[in-house]
Scaffold this motif. Structure first.
Motif, PDB file in Angstrom:
ATOM      1  N   ASP A  67       0.825  -1.203   0.000  1.00  0.00           N
ATOM      2  CA  ASP A  67       0.000   0.000   0.000  1.00  0.00           C
ATOM      3  C   ASP A  67       0.863   1.258   0.000  1.00  0.00           C
ATOM      4  O   ASP A  67       0.535   2.253  -0.642  1.00  0.00           O
TER       5      ASP A  67
ATOM      6  N   PHE B 244       2.139   1.760  -3.419  1.00  0.00           N
ATOM      7  CA  PHE B 244       1.040   2.222  -4.277  1.00  0.00           C
ATOM      8  C   PHE B 244       0.798   3.709  -4.081  1.00  0.00           C
ATOM      9  O   PHE B 244       0.629   4.453  -5.056  1.00  0.00           O
ATOM     10  N   GLN B 245       0.760   4.147  -2.841  1.00  0.00           N
ATOM     11  CA  GLN B 245       0.511   5.558  -2.577  1.00  0.00           C
ATOM     12  C   GLN B 245       1.616   6.433  -3.165  1.00  0.00           C
ATOM     13  O   GLN B 245       1.356   7.520  -3.690  1.00  0.00           O
TER      14      GLN B 245
ATOM     15  N   LEU C 297       1.040   6.496  -6.810  1.00  0.00           N
ATOM     16  CA  LEU C 297      -0.178   7.248  -7.104  1.00  0.00           C
ATOM     17  C   LEU C 297       0.104   8.744  -7.116  1.00  0.00           C
ATOM     18  O   LEU C 297      -0.453   9.478  -7.944  1.00  0.00           O
TER      19      LEU C 297
ATOM     20  N   LEU D 125      -0.782  -2.354 -14.018  1.00  0.00           N
ATOM     21  CA  LEU D 125      -2.068  -2.380 -13.319  1.00  0.00           C
ATOM     22  C   LEU D 125      -3.235  -2.565 -14.269  1.00  0.00           C
ATOM     23  O   LEU D 125      -4.316  -2.998 -13.851  1.00  0.00           O
TER      24      LEU D 125
ATOM     25  N   LEU E  96      -5.942  -5.989 -10.495  1.00  0.00           N
ATOM     26  CA  LEU E  96      -6.510  -5.325  -9.319  1.00  0.00           C
ATOM     27  C   LEU E  96      -7.715  -6.091  -8.765  1.00  0.00           C
ATOM     28  O   LEU E  96      -8.532  -5.515  -8.036  1.00  0.00           O
TER      29      LEU E  96
ATOM     30  N   ARG F  67      -7.665  -5.832  -5.167  1.00  0.00           N
ATOM     31  CA  ARG F  67      -7.356  -4.490  -4.678  1.00  0.00           C
ATOM     32  C   ARG F  67      -8.377  -3.477  -5.199  1.00  0.00           C
ATOM     33  O   ARG F  67      -8.037  -2.530  -5.916  1.00  0.00           O
TER      34      ARG F  67
ATOM     35  N   GLU G 127      -9.781  -1.130  -3.701  1.00  0.00           N
ATOM     36  CA  GLU G 127      -9.528   0.225  -3.208  1.00  0.00           C
ATOM     37  C   GLU G 127      -8.487   0.931  -4.055  1.00  0.00           C
ATOM     38  O   GLU G 127      -8.509   2.163  -4.215  1.00  0.00           O
ATOM     39  N   TRP G 128      -7.552   0.174  -4.645  1.00  0.00           N
ATOM     40  CA  TRP G 128      -6.562   0.780  -5.537  1.00  0.00           C
ATOM     41  C   TRP G 128      -7.233   1.276  -6.811  1.00  0.00           C
ATOM     42  O   TRP G 128      -6.948   2.370  -7.299  1.00  0.00           O
ATOM     43  N   GLU G 129      -8.104   0.425  -7.360  1.00  0.00           N
ATOM     44  CA  GLU G 129      -8.791   0.812  -8.590  1.00  0.00           C
ATOM     45  C   GLU G 129      -9.661   2.051  -8.356  1.00  0.00           C
ATOM     46  O   GLU G 129      -9.725   2.947  -9.196  1.00  0.00           O
TER      47      GLU G 129
ATOM     48  N   ALA H 177      -9.072   4.397  -6.234  1.00  0.00           N
ATOM     49  CA  ALA H 177      -8.176   5.550  -6.116  1.00  0.00           C
ATOM     50  C   ALA H 177      -7.731   6.032  -7.487  1.00  0.00           C
ATOM     51  O   ALA H 177      -7.620   7.250  -7.728  1.00  0.00           O
ATOM     52  N   LEU H 178      -7.485   5.115  -8.414  1.00  0.00           N
ATOM     53  CA  LEU H 178      -7.079   5.499  -9.769  1.00  0.00           C
ATOM     54  C   LEU H 178      -8.233   6.149 -10.522  1.00  0.00           C
ATOM     55  O   LEU H 178      -8.042   7.138 -11.239  1.00  0.00           O
TER      56      LEU H 178
END
Length: 335
Positions: free
Chosen positions: A110, A113-114, A117, A150, A156, A159, A161-163, A165-166
């Motif tokens: 994470d 990722f941040q 991001l 990604l 994903l 994940r 929550e990652w998608e 965020a994108l």
């Protein structure tokens, strides 16, 4: 000699026990060791939290390298131990909340990722899209390759929550159409952002090294426009881009009559053609006029016979001859 209960190793009644450890307090050895250990652990944790707070106030994040020391304190190791305790569910909720307020990220994945991001956001600010080419970098990070990885199917799946965020950065970060098309569209959107109506972007006009004018002209061709997905056409239409109107279908010329012309009709057609070419209706008796279909009409003989038989011609035939300028036919029709 008599000994007191304390001296004999006994304990005082509950109501006479002291609230803190003093010579008058009697506790068993394991309890005493637990209290001392617990107190030391709390003090160590408080020192670690204070060191992390100092780090975050200076660096504006809580991503502490493992080998980092805050002064002489091994802060990086302490942070790693907190992550381990959190993952093993050995940390109290209060401690977790205190660390999260400092920006603690529990998962290293994470955390990475941040970091990426943030680089992706910086790229979007400059290019209006997250469909970066694989070679793209931003903030010293290979953001193009990272985003490409990604976008792979299933990358994903675990994940969400990652998608999310994108998508919060760019709704079209992973379109169903080619990423290259999205890059050109984003450049066009940037170009016409302040324009009203349909902007004229001519071939040769480049944005970020892309010939947007040439690309747009191709999109507006009927064949390419029809091949676009509904989503692609919607996005272009939102910018005022529409395909050119289809060319009007040429009028179908009237098919010539297949009914054979009569001898009189052939004569009239030959006389009209002769008059157009020569400007007169005075025709030598031996003249032959060839019609467009190759038919040859003895025009001089036709006029001579028509004049000699004018008394037997119908009104319509006399009118046709008079209409081409034959005075005798006009006089006969008026009689």
């Amino acid at each position: 000699m008599e000994f007191s209960a304390v001296e004999r190793g006994g304990s005082l009644p509950a109501e006479t026990s002291c609230p803190v450890l003093t010579p008058c307090t009697s506790i068993d050895a394991p309890t005493a060791i637990s209290r001392v250990t617990n107190g030391t652990e709390k003090q160590d944790w408080a020192r670690g939290w204070a060191a992390l707070k100092k780090f975050t106030e200076r660096e504006l994040h809580a991503r502490v390298p493992y080998a980092h020391k805050e002064g002489a304190y091994p802060l990086g190791q302490w942070v790693a131990e907190q992550r381990r305790a959190y993952g093993a569910r050995q940390m109290t909720g209060l401690r977790a909340q205190r660390l999260e307020k400092l920006g603690m990220v529990w998962s290293l994945a994470d955390e990475r990722f941040q970091e990426n991001l943030e680089a992706a956001k910086a790229y979007y600010d400059q290019h209006w899209t997250l469909c970066a080419p694989r070679s793209a970098t931003m903030l010293d990070r290979p953001v193009g390759q990272w985003l490409s990885n990604l976008r792979r199917p299933g990358a994903l799946a675990e994940r969400p929550e990652w998608e999310a965020a994108l998508k919060a950065v760019d709704e079209d970060w992973n379109p169903s159409w080619p990423a290259e098309w999205q890059r050109h569209y984003a450049a066009l959107r940037e170009l016409v952002a302040d324009e009203e109506g349909q902007a004229e972007v001519l071939p040769g006009f480049t944005v970020h090294g892309m010939d947007i004018g040439k690309w747009l002209a191709k999109q507006r061709t009927p064949a390419v426009w029809q091949a676009l997905t509904e989503g692609q056409r919607e996005r272009l239409e939102q910018l005022g881009i529409t395909p050119p109107a289809p060319p009007a279908e040429p009028e179908t010329p009237a098919k010539p009559s297949t009914t054979p012309l009569s001898a009189f009709e052939r004569g009239i057609a030959a006389l009209a053609q002769y008059k157009t070419r020569t400007g007169t209706v005075t025709v030598p008796r031996g003249h032959v006029e060839t019609l467009p279909d190759g038919t040859q009409v003895k025009l001089g003989v036709f006029l001579s016979n028509s004049k000699s038989r004018r008394g037997k011609l119908t009104t319509d035939k006399l009118a046709a001859l008079a209409g081409l300028g034959l005075e005798w036919a006009a006089a006969e029709g008026a009689a």
